[in-house]
Design a protein around this motif. Structure first.
Motif, PDB file in Angstrom:
ATOM      1  N   ARG A   7       0.858  -1.178   0.000  1.00  0.00           N
ATOM      2  CA  ARG A   7       0.000   0.000   0.000  1.00  0.00           C
ATOM      3  C   ARG A   7       0.895   1.229   0.000  1.00  0.00           C
ATOM      4  O   ARG A   7       1.886   1.274   0.740  1.00  0.00           O
ATOM      5  CB  ARG A   7      -0.874  -0.023   1.246  1.00  0.00           C
ATOM      6  N   PHE A   9       0.705   5.781  -0.769  1.00  0.00           N
ATOM      7  CA  PHE A   9      -0.068   6.964  -1.117  1.00  0.00           C
ATOM      8  C   PHE A   9       0.669   7.704  -2.223  1.00  0.00           C
ATOM      9  O   PHE A   9       1.869   7.946  -2.132  1.00  0.00           O
ATOM     10  CB  PHE A   9      -0.277   7.864   0.108  1.00  0.00           C
ATOM     11  N   ARG A  11       0.616  11.041  -4.925  1.00  0.00           N
ATOM     12  CA  ARG A  11       0.062  12.359  -5.226  1.00  0.00           C
ATOM     13  C   ARG A  11      -0.089  12.477  -6.741  1.00  0.00           C
ATOM     14  O   ARG A  11       0.767  13.002  -7.439  1.00  0.00           O
ATOM     15  CB  ARG A  11       0.933  13.485  -4.685  1.00  0.00           C
ATOM     16  N   THR A  92      -7.916   4.323  -4.189  1.00  0.00           N
ATOM     17  CA  THR A  92      -8.893   4.988  -3.328  1.00  0.00           C
ATOM     18  C   THR A  92      -8.480   6.443  -3.153  1.00  0.00           C
ATOM     19  O   THR A  92      -7.454   6.723  -2.524  1.00  0.00           O
ATOM     20  CB  THR A  92      -8.969   4.294  -1.947  1.00  0.00           C
ATOM     21  N   GLY A  94      -8.037  10.036  -1.676  1.00  0.00           N
ATOM     22  CA  GLY A  94      -8.005  10.548  -0.308  1.00  0.00           C
ATOM     23  C   GLY A  94      -8.561  11.957  -0.252  1.00  0.00           C
ATOM     24  O   GLY A  94      -8.874  12.567  -1.280  1.00  0.00           O
ATOM     25  N   ASN A  96      -6.944  14.659   0.797  1.00  0.00           N
ATOM     26  CA  ASN A  96      -5.946  15.706   0.551  1.00  0.00           C
ATOM     27  C   ASN A  96      -5.347  15.664  -0.851  1.00  0.00           C
ATOM     28  O   ASN A  96      -4.298  16.242  -1.100  1.00  0.00           O
ATOM     29  CB  ASN A  96      -4.831  15.605   1.597  1.00  0.00           C
ATOM     30  N   ASP A  98      -4.250  12.950  -2.404  1.00  0.00           N
ATOM     31  CA  ASP A  98      -3.488  11.721  -2.604  1.00  0.00           C
ATOM     32  C   ASP A  98      -4.436  10.596  -3.002  1.00  0.00           C
ATOM     33  O   ASP A  98      -5.632  10.651  -2.739  1.00  0.00           O
ATOM     34  CB  ASP A  98      -2.779  11.292  -1.318  1.00  0.00           C
ATOM     35  N   VAL A  99      -3.864   9.571  -3.602  1.00  0.00           N
ATOM     36  CA  VAL A  99      -4.611   8.359  -3.919  1.00  0.00           C
ATOM     37  C   VAL A  99      -3.908   7.198  -3.220  1.00  0.00           C
ATOM     38  O   VAL A  99      -2.687   7.062  -3.317  1.00  0.00           O
ATOM     39  CB  VAL A  99      -4.659   8.112  -5.441  1.00  0.00           C
ATOM     40  N   GLU A 100      -4.668   6.404  -2.509  1.00  0.00           N
ATOM     41  CA  GLU A 100      -4.102   5.209  -1.906  1.00  0.00           C
ATOM     42  C   GLU A 100      -4.124   4.092  -2.948  1.00  0.00           C
ATOM     43  O   GLU A 100      -5.185   3.722  -3.448  1.00  0.00           O
ATOM     44  CB  GLU A 100      -4.898   4.773  -0.681  1.00  0.00           C
ATOM     45  N   SER A 102      -3.312   0.191  -3.540  1.00  0.00           N
ATOM     46  CA  SER A 102      -3.029  -1.062  -2.849  1.00  0.00           C
ATOM     47  C   SER A 102      -3.074  -2.202  -3.865  1.00  0.00           C
ATOM     48  O   SER A 102      -3.811  -2.156  -4.860  1.00  0.00           O
ATOM     49  CB  SER A 102      -4.003  -1.318  -1.707  1.00  0.00           C
ATOM     50  N   LYS A 134       4.588   4.934  -7.869  1.00  0.00           N
ATOM     51  CA  LYS A 134       4.543   6.234  -7.206  1.00  0.00           C
ATOM     52  C   LYS A 134       5.494   7.214  -7.881  1.00  0.00           C
ATOM     53  O   LYS A 134       5.109   8.350  -8.191  1.00  0.00           O
ATOM     54  CB  LYS A 134       4.914   6.083  -5.729  1.00  0.00           C
ATOM     55  N   GLU A 138       3.945  10.454  -9.979  1.00  0.00           N
ATOM     56  CA  GLU A 138       4.152  11.779  -9.400  1.00  0.00           C
ATOM     57  C   GLU A 138       5.086  12.660 -10.224  1.00  0.00           C
ATOM     58  O   GLU A 138       5.189  13.864  -9.977  1.00  0.00           O
ATOM     59  CB  GLU A 138       4.684  11.654  -7.971  1.00  0.00           C
TER      60      GLU A 138
END
Length: 140
Positions: A7, A9, A11, A92, A94, A96, A98-100, A102, A134, A138
């Motif tokens: 998992r 996070f 951006r 998923t 978030g 703020n 961000d996307v989680e 997993s 990630k 990003e």
């Protein structure tokens, strides 16, 4: 039952992450855990993954679920449910921005206890997959 998961996070928008996860032809440009991915990543399609963790081996999977840009499931294994591997990708959003992300893979079936003994520790590859995703998602 044996399973691996990761998992992180990220951006970036879910759409940007989804585009990376579903472009088989460009998978190796950002993903250091695979040598090649053959096929089209879409609902019901057959995809063959050539992982670096198992050189010389290819794993055919079917895209069993496909819900852009939220989740997809790849399944593969033996007939009659004797052994099944299932990899689930989930995005998923978030609060703020961000996307989680997993990813989880688990193995089931009557032959799983025997076959799982020969499956190497894939956790480092899972961690690297998430880190690569990630990094590129990003990047500007």
């Amino acid at each position: 039952m044996k399973a691996f998961s990761v998992r992180v996070f990220i951006r970036a928008t879910p759409e940007r992450i989804w585009a990376l996860l579903t472009d088989a032809a460009k998978f190796t440009r950002w993903n250091n855990t695979v040598e090649k991915v053959d096929g089209k990543i879409a609902l019901g399609e057959r995809v063959t993954v050539h992982p670096k963790a198992n050189p010389g081996r290819a794993f055919p999977v079917t895209v069993a679920e496909f819900e852009p840009p939220r989740s997809m499931v790849w399944t593969g294994g033996m007939p009659l449910g004797l052994f099944k591997g299932q990899r689930t990708f989930t995005l998923t959003p978030g609060l703020n921005g961000d996307v989680e992300f997993s990813m989880r893979e688990e193995y089931t079936g009557l032959m799983a206890p025997l076959i799982c003994r020969s499956i190497p520790d894939l956790q480092p590859a899972f961690d690297e997959f998430a880190s690569d995703l990630k990094r590129v998602a990003e990047a500007k």
